[in-house]
Design a protein around this motif. Structure first.
Motif, PDB file in Angstrom:
ATOM      1  N   ARG A 179       0.823  -1.199   0.000  1.00 13.48           N
ATOM      2  CA  ARG A 179       0.000   0.000   0.000  1.00 13.48           C
ATOM      3  C   ARG A 179       0.860   1.253   0.000  1.00 13.48           C
ATOM      4  N   ASP A 218      -5.967  -1.839   8.030  1.00 16.26           N
ATOM      5  CA  ASP A 218      -5.506  -1.468   6.690  1.00 16.26           C
ATOM      6  C   ASP A 218      -5.505   0.039   6.455  1.00 16.26           C
ATOM      7  N   ASP A 268       5.124   0.566   0.218  1.00 18.71           N
ATOM      8  CA  ASP A 268       6.060   0.209   1.272  1.00 18.71           C
ATOM      9  C   ASP A 268       7.080  -0.823   0.810  1.00 18.71           C
ATOM     10  N   ASN A 284       2.939   4.290   0.850  1.00 18.76           N
ATOM     11  CA  ASN A 284       3.779   4.678   1.974  1.00 18.76           C
ATOM     12  C   ASN A 284       4.106   6.155   1.808  1.00 18.76           C
ATOM     13  N   HIS A 298      -3.993   3.524   6.485  1.00 20.30           N
ATOM     14  CA  HIS A 298      -2.630   4.028   6.516  1.00 20.30           C
ATOM     15  C   HIS A 298      -2.664   5.532   6.294  1.00 20.30           C
TER      16      HIS A 298
END
Length: 236
Positions: free
Chosen positions: A48, A137, A72, A50, A139
């Motif tokens: 996902r 999940d 990431d 970053n 972020h």
């Protein structure tokens, strides 16, 4: 040619599956827009966006073209290929229910019907649940159409810049791999507007060319080019 278009209601959330080499253009339909963005690799949502690595690797305090949005794993998820604005916030996060309750008081559908105030986090979580994802999940979000700058004090306070986005402003993201993109149009948590005034957003998706050897993102920084190359190798 536009593949399809969708209008995101003010203060609502929406998810789009964006195939590789499709562009998602987001256009403000009202002044003062904010769009909180989560981004996942469709093939494996454990990969996902970053935000810290995206900023650090490309020596930036904000998102602006032609930055690459990195995962990431150091791969390119998407590229901000164009925008009418030169600054999109990536450091201050998204609104929560506690934030909304503190500013405007509790709100629910039973009492407020279609005027129900929902935080970005609530909307994002609802959208994640549709795809088997959840709270773990969440972020760090990017916040398109919002500008937040240092206030100049010793504490390093960040200040919201009012009037940064107007109706007609736009930003375009090119998918470098198949993506799941989750969006909320709830107001930014630092927006000082005393009224609850989320903005509507138009989302359009269109096919675009793959990034060539002279693509601005590939040439922007060595780290940007490496992220694109890493994605291309993995999909070859």
């Amino acid at each position: 040619m536009t593949a399809y278009a969708h209008d995101i209601a003010a203060g609502a959330a929406w998810t789009v599956r964006l195939n590789r080499h499709r562009a998602l253009r987001l256009t403000c339909l009202d002044d003062g827009a904010n769009v909180s963005v989560l981004m996942f690799a469709a093939a494996d949502p454990l990969e996902r966006l970053n935000v810290p690595d995206t900023l650090k690797a490309q020596m930036s305090a904000c998102l602006r073209p032609p930055l690459v949005l990195m995962s990431d794993m150091g791969r390119a998820l998407a590229t901000l290929t164009g925008s009418s604005l030169d600054w999109h916030d990536a450091v201050t996060g998204h609104s929560t229910d506690a934030h909304l309750d503190a500013r405007w008081g509790p709100s629910d559908y039973a009492a407020d019907r279609n005027a129900w105030r929902r935080s970005a986090r609530a909307g994002l979580l609802d959208e994640l649940a549709k795809h088997g994802l959840g709270r773990r999940d969440l972020h760090a979000t990017a916040n398109l159409f919002t500008k937040v700058v240092p206030d100049g004090d010793e504490r390093g306070t960040l200040a919201f810049v009012p009037g940064h986005a107007s109706a007609g402003d736009w930003a375009e993201l090119r998918a470098e791999q198949d993506l799941l993109v989750v969006l909320s149009s709830a107001p930014h948590p630092l927006d000082p507007n005393p009224a609850w005034a989320p903005a509507r957003i138009r989302a359009t998706v269109a096919a675009v060319p793959a990034p060539g050897p002279d693509d601005p993102a590939r040439l922007f920084r060595a780290e940007s080019g490496r992220a694109l190359a890493a994605t291309e190798r993995s999909l070859a």
